[in-house]
Scaffold this active site. Structure first.
Site, short mmCIF file in Angstrom:
data_model
loop_
_atom_site.label_atom_id
_atom_site.label_comp_id
_atom_site.label_asym_id
_atom_site.label_seq_id
_atom_site.Cartn_x
_atom_site.Cartn_y
_atom_site.Cartn_z
N ARG A 34 0.88 -1.18 0.00
CA ARG A 34 0.00 0.00 0.00
C ARG A 34 0.91 1.22 0.00
NH1 ARG A 34 -5.27 1.32 3.62
NH2 ARG A 34 -6.08 -0.04 1.98
N HIS B 165 -7.39 0.85 -6.33
CA HIS B 165 -7.62 -0.03 -5.17
C HIS B 165 -8.30 -1.30 -5.69
CE1 HIS B 165 -7.85 -1.28 -1.16
NE2 HIS B 165 -8.71 -0.42 -0.65
N GLN C 77 -10.17 -4.00 -3.37
CA GLN C 77 -11.45 -3.53 -2.83
C GLN C 77 -12.56 -3.67 -3.87
OE1 GLN C 77 -12.30 -1.89 0.38
NE2 GLN C 77 -14.29 -2.42 -0.45
N ASP D 161 -17.24 7.12 -0.96
CA ASP D 161 -15.92 6.97 -0.32
C ASP D 161 -15.61 8.32 0.33
OD1 ASP D 161 -13.30 6.24 0.35
OD2 ASP D 161 -12.53 6.43 -1.70
N CYS E 254 -16.41 1.75 0.88
CA CYS E 254 -15.26 0.87 1.11
C CYS E 254 -14.76 0.95 2.54
CB CYS E 254 -14.15 1.21 0.12
SG CYS E 254 -13.72 2.96 0.07
N ARG F 65 -13.82 -8.78 1.93
CA ARG F 65 -12.40 -8.50 1.66
C ARG F 65 -11.57 -9.74 1.99
NH1 ARG F 65 -10.33 -3.36 1.68
NH2 ARG F 65 -8.58 -4.42 0.72
N1 CP Z 1 -11.24 -0.23 2.53
C1 CP Z 1 -9.98 -0.35 2.95
O1 CP Z 1 -9.05 -0.56 2.17
O2 CP Z 1 -9.82 -0.22 4.29
P1 CP Z 1 -8.41 -0.02 5.03
O3 CP Z 1 -7.89 1.33 4.59
O4 CP Z 1 -8.75 -0.06 6.50
O5 CP Z 1 -7.49 -1.10 4.62
N1 NVA Z 2 -9.91 6.73 -1.38
C1 NVA Z 2 -9.55 6.27 -0.06
C2 NVA Z 2 -9.81 4.81 0.05
C3 NVA Z 2 -9.55 4.22 1.42
C4 NVA Z 2 -9.79 2.74 1.50
C5 NVA Z 2 -8.08 6.59 0.21
O1 NVA Z 2 -7.26 6.41 -0.69
O2 NVA Z 2 -7.77 7.04 1.31
#
Ligand code: CP
Ligand code: NVA
Length: 309
Positions: free
Chosen positions: A103, A130, A133, A222, A262, A290
């Site tokens: 990530r 993502h 997700q 989101d 999400c 997930r």
């Molecule tokens: N939706 C999601 O990716 O959650 P986290 O940021 O908690 O991993």
């Molecule tokens: N768009 C958000 C998604 C979090 C799961 C971010 O990137 O923070």
């Protein structure tokens, strides 16, 4: 040759169908008390430049349920690109582990890791995409409705990493996908153009909340401010205020609309508590799924013979 999961754009329609079917099998078998230790002795490294609840816990739990191990690497542990180059981290990790989930802030970091690591690299969220997700979300919708391509899927909010992955999924699965966003918060033009060029999806980007959300079968939202954009928070709060998913919007959508997010959610900002915690919300089902999609992704990419296409 290794396969990475960098974005949904690289997956074939048959691979997505396979992953969704494998997810259904893994979910059903776990519920029936038949866990599958398909990855004994395998190790997954998890690199996080940003915080996470769902992604970290589902990859770790999923890998353990499959009989493998995980190593969590926090931002302080390896200091991607600071203590050591991304290329060196990728080539070293590949000597010891069987897969890497990352990530990151910059999408380029994931691409660089994938170029230098001779093991599968999985995108656990970058500024651009993502994919895990959205694959989980497609699975969730498929549990609730028969035919994904027959639904009006409406995303209300920022044209961000989630939307980019939805555009990829829309092109691959021939979806009807609408983004309702404020002016200036449209998706990346290249990602949109490529999804349109595929000619398979019905895609709309509009600033008109009333028009865009009418009759929606799925209402997705989101956060307004994604991780890494904190300096823009106040400006974004003002721009997105008319785009809140609330009870009035739900009533304007289809009677059986599925509300999705999400997570993490900011109640009172992009969605009201009444809606995110209400009877039409699928957010906990999404979060649960997930785990199951991560297991399908891991089993497939890390070469469990039971998960072969
Ligand atoms: N939706 C999601 O990716 O959650 P986290 O940021 O908690 O991993
Ligand atoms: N768009 C958000 C998604 C979090 C799961 C971010 O990137 O923070």
């Amino acid at each position: 040759m290794k396969t990475d999961l960098i974005s949904i754009a690289e997956l074939g329609g048959d691979e997505i169908s396979h992953l969704l079917a494998l997810t259904a099998r893994l979910k059903g078998d776990l519920a029936a008390g038949r866990p599958h230790a398909w990855l004994p002795g395998r190790t997954l490294a998890l690199i996080f430049e940003k915080p996470s609840l769902r992604t970290r816990v589902t990859f770790e739990t999923g890998m353990h349920q499959l009989g493998g191990d995980t190593i969590y690497l926090s931002p302080d542990d390896i200091q991607l690109g600071k203590r050591e180059s991304v290329a060196d981290i990728g080539s070293n990790l590949a000597l010891w582990v069987d897969g890497i989930m990352a990530r990151t802030f910059s999408h380029e970091t994931i691409l660089e890791l994938a170029r230098h690591a001779g093991v599968p690299v999985i995108n656990g969220l970058s500024d651009m995409y993502h994919p895990c997700q959205v694959l989980a979300d497609c699975f969730t919708i498929s549990e609730l409705r028969d035919d994904l391509s027959a639904l009006r899927i409406v995303f209300v909010g920022d044209g961000n990493n989630m939307v980019h992955s939805w555009l990829h999924a829309a092109a691959k699965l021939s979806l009807d996908f609408t983004l309702v966003c404020p002016q200036g918060y449209e998706p990346d033009p290249d990602v949109l153009a490529k999804a349109e060029e595929a000619g398979t999806a019905s895609l709309t980007v509009t600033h008109d909340v009333e028009e865009g959300t009418r009759g929606a079968d799925v209402l997705y939202t989101d956060v307004w401010t994604s991780m890494g954009q904190e300096a823009e928070q106040e400006r974004r709060r003002r721009a997105f205020a008319p785009y809140q998913v609330n009870q009035a919007m739900v009533e304007h959508a289809a009677a059986d609309v599925v509300v999705m997010h999400c997570l993490p959610a900011h109640r009172g900002e992009e969605i009201t508590a009444e809606v995110v915690d209400g009877p039409q919300s699928a957010v906990l089902r999404q979060a649960e799924n997930r785990l199951h999609i991560q297991k399908a992704i891991l089993a497939w990419l890390l070469g469990a013979k039971e998960a072969a296409l």
